[in-house]
Structures are given as C-alpha cells and as structure tokens.
Design a protein around this motif. Structure first.
Motif, PDB file in Angstrom:
ATOM      1  N   ALA A   8      29.885  36.944  34.905  1.00  0.00           N
ATOM      2  CA  ALA A   8      29.099  37.497  36.004  1.00  0.00           C
ATOM      3  C   ALA A   8      29.955  38.319  36.950  1.00  0.00           C
ATOM      4  CB  ALA A   8      28.406  36.371  36.767  1.00  0.00           C
ATOM      5  N   GLY A   9      31.283  38.214  36.794  1.00  0.00           N
ATOM      6  CA  GLY A   9      32.192  38.990  37.617  1.00  0.00           C
ATOM      7  C   GLY A   9      32.791  38.192  38.756  1.00  0.00           C
ATOM      8  N   GLY A  10      33.884  38.712  39.300  1.00  0.00           N
ATOM      9  CA  GLY A  10      34.488  38.140  40.493  1.00  0.00           C
ATOM     10  C   GLY A  10      35.519  37.066  40.271  1.00  0.00           C
ATOM     11  N   VAL A  11      35.712  36.613  39.029  1.00  0.00           N
ATOM     12  CA  VAL A  11      36.635  35.516  38.741  1.00  0.00           C
ATOM     13  C   VAL A  11      37.433  35.845  37.495  1.00  0.00           C
ATOM     14  CG1 VAL A  11      36.878  33.059  38.216  1.00  0.00           C
ATOM     15  CG2 VAL A  11      35.068  33.819  39.758  1.00  0.00           C
ATOM     16  N   GLY A  12      38.744  35.567  37.535  1.00  0.00           N
ATOM     17  CA  GLY A  12      39.592  35.768  36.370  1.00  0.00           C
ATOM     18  C   GLY A  12      41.054  35.824  36.772  1.00  0.00           C
ATOM     19  N   THR A  13      41.935  35.413  35.858  1.00  0.00           N
ATOM     20  CA  THR A  13      43.374  35.437  36.118  1.00  0.00           C
ATOM     21  C   THR A  13      44.113  35.877  34.863  1.00  0.00           C
ATOM     22  OG1 THR A  13      43.678  33.121  35.452  1.00  0.00           O
ATOM     23  CG2 THR A  13      43.225  33.541  37.790  1.00  0.00           C
ATOM     24  N   ALA A  14      45.319  36.392  35.069  1.00  0.00           N
ATOM     25  CA  ALA A  14      46.164  36.788  33.939  1.00  0.00           C
ATOM     26  C   ALA A  14      46.611  35.554  33.159  1.00  0.00           C
ATOM     27  CB  ALA A  14      47.366  37.579  34.441  1.00  0.00           C
ATOM     28  N   SER A  15      46.980  34.501  33.870  1.00  0.00           N
ATOM     29  CA  SER A  15      47.421  33.283  33.191  1.00  0.00           C
ATOM     30  C   SER A  15      46.294  32.684  32.367  1.00  0.00           C
ATOM     31  CB  SER A  15      47.920  32.258  34.216  1.00  0.00           C
ATOM     32  OG  SER A  15      46.894  31.921  35.144  1.00  0.00           O
ATOM     33  N   GLY A  16      45.066  32.783  32.860  1.00  0.00           N
ATOM     34  CA  GLY A  16      43.929  32.277  32.108  1.00  0.00           C
ATOM     35  C   GLY A  16      43.741  32.996  30.789  1.00  0.00           C
TER      36      GLY A  16
END
Length: 332
Positions: free
Chosen positions: A275-283
């Motif tokens: 849905a957008g707005g959340v995420g990380t490189a490590s993830g």
C-alpha cells in the motif's frame, strides 16, 4: 491528520526493544536464523563452506533488484518488468562486448539501457497517469522481446577481449574469499539504507507512499521523484544483470524469467507494504535471504523443487497477514 500525528509521536516514544519486536523484518530474520540452524542439523551439506558460499552468492541477484523494488513499493507502485530488464541489460552487455568493445563500453551501454527503460516507465506512470501494473507488465514483454532481437535468440558466451575481466567481476572473490556479488550487494544496501534514512530524497519517497496528495500539497516534487524511483528500480536490475552475466559466463534470453515475483516477494516478506509508505533496505536483503534458504533447502531435504513456489508464496501471504494484523492493532 491529528490521528496520524499522535500515532507517529507514540511510535517514536517506543523503546527500541518494543520497536524491534514489532518489526516484521526482525521476525523474518529470526525465521532465517532458525531455518539455518535446523538445516545444519537436518542435513550434512547445508553448513558446508561450499553450500554457504553458493547461498550467499545466489541471494545477491534477487537482493540487489529487491533494493530498487523496495523504493518503488514504498511510493505505492510496482515494477513487474525487472526480470526482463535484467535479461535485456545482460544481453546488451554481452552483445556489445562480443562485438569487440571493452568492458567499460559494455557496462555503460547496459546501464544506459536500464536508465532509459526506467525513465520511460516513470514518465508514463508519473506524468501520463498510467497504472504501474499496466506499464511495467507491458515493459516485461517488450524488454524480453528486445533481448531476443539483440541476440537473435541465441546464447552469448564469448565476451571479446575483456572476457576474463567480466568473469572476474561477477565470479571472483577479491576480498577475504567473499564472493564479489556479495560485496556489491552489501555496498548497495548500505547506500540504499543511507538514502532512505538520511536524505531529503528518502523522506520524499516515504511521503509519497504515505499520502501522495498531501505530499503534493507540501511541495514534494512527486512526479520527478516517481520517475527517479523507477529509474533506480531498472538500474538495480541492470546492475544485477551485469553481475550475473559475469557469474554465469553466458547469457540466454530466459535469464531473469519470473524473477519479478521473487523480487516482490523478497521486498514484501522483508516488511515493505504494497500500500506504500513502509520499507527498508535491510528488509529487502533479509527477505531475499529467506527465499534463497527455502530454495536451497528443498533439494537438501529431498523435496520436489516444484514446491518452491508454494513455500515462497506462502511466506509472502504470511508476511502480508502479519502486516495486516499489526495495522489492525495500531488502528485500535
């Protein structure tokens, strides 16, 4: 707006252990560790140096592309063309070098191709209002077709005068025996993490995914950021294609087929919200690691490889379910 502000303040007041326990990425990391421990005892070959070397090297290609995909997903978009873009960029590199040009020229042509495709996708989506699904699905077919045209649908395995340099670039281990692709993955992950966490561009990416309309009203250059994000996604696929070409030592037109599904799964499993707005490189890295451990474990445990899609798809569904439950609790 008030509810969002209050929630943000509450989240920032959480202690780091509470934030860690609430993180999907953390629990996926725990799952990867537990799976590795189990496989180490359940099989004789999982914990061998050769197998671990292959796992770490194999995970890099999905992980590198997942880094770019994560930025797209954070903005609320999707890029289904990355597997075909990887194929086209690999083929452009191979064909240019096969024609006698240097590795520098081949890499420049490959990177240029990726950026051009990403810019096309971004302009069509950001400026002309086309749905990301439709445009990138169309590019999936176009890029694969162009790769076939460029090579006449043949295998390219001779890379001209810089043949050995390309193989060393993707298949070597220049630093303490660590595979070069792993080093590239770590460097790109650190760069992506820094951009998302500490730069204005990263804040803009999250703002667009959180509320695009509000971001526009506050002066965020939404269209330019979207174009840039899709260019980064295509660029990550192009970089992975260059590295994978050097690792494999040959390019076929089926390279990267179906990769977009694994990349999206890696990003979502690692905590990115569609849905957008959340995420990380490590993830992205941890999600890719879980997928590779699953793939690797099937053969070691004697399970039919056809079950791979079931396990990866199941992990993706569980990740989305976990995110939904967490959001439901926060809304209460």
């Amino acid at each position: 707006m008030a509810t969002t502000l209050e929630r943000t303040m509450e989240e920032r007041q959480q202690t780091w252990p509470a934030a860690l326990l609430a993180s999907q990425t953390f629990w996926v990391l725990i799952a990867v560790i537990l799976a590795c421990i189990f496989l180490s005892f359940a099989t004789d070959s999982f914990a061998t140096a050769k197998n671990l070397y292959n796992i770490t090297r194999n995970v890099t290609f999905v992980a590198i592309v997942a880094l770019g995909m994560t930025l797209v997903i954070i903005t609320g978009g999707i890029d289904l063309s990355v597997g075909s873009v990887l194929c086209l960029c690999s083929m452009v590199l191979a064909v240019v070098m096969h024609a006698g040009y240097s590795i520098e020229v081949g890499i420049a042509a490959s990177i240029g191709t990726a950026l051009l495709i990403g810019a096309f996708n971004g302009v069509m989506i950001a400026y002309l209002g086309f749905p990301p699904f439709v445009i990138t699905l169309g590019m999936l077919s176009i890029a694969r077709s162009l790769a076939m045209v460029a090579s006449n649908n043949t295998v390219v395995f001779q890379f001209g005068p810089d043949h050995d340099a390309l193989l060393a670039l993707g298949g070597g281990a220049w630093f303490f025996g660590i595979a070069n692709p792993v080093l590239y993955m770590i460097a790109l992950a650190l760069l992506t993490g820094f951009v998302l966490r500490w730069t204005k561009f990263g804040r803009y990416v999250f703002a667009i995914g959180g509320n695009e309309h509000a971001a526009t009203l506050t002066g965020v250059p939404v269209r330019r950021i979207k174009v840039t994000v899709y260019m980064i996604s295509a660029l990550s696929a192009g970089i992975a294609g260059i590295i994978q070409t050097g690792w494999l030592g040959a390019v076929t037109t089926n390279i990267g087929a179906g990769m977009e599904l694994q990349v999206i799964a890696a990003a979502v499993i690692g905590g990115a919200n569609l849905a957008g707005g959340v995420g990380t490189a490590s993830g992205a890295l941890i999600g890719a690691a879980l997928i590779e451990v699953i793939r690797n474990s099937l053969g070691l445990l004697g399970i039919n490889a056809f079950w791979q899609g079931t396990f990866i798809g199941g992990a993706t569904v569980l990740a989305v379910l976990f995110d939904r439950i967490r959001n439901f609790r926060q809304s209460e």
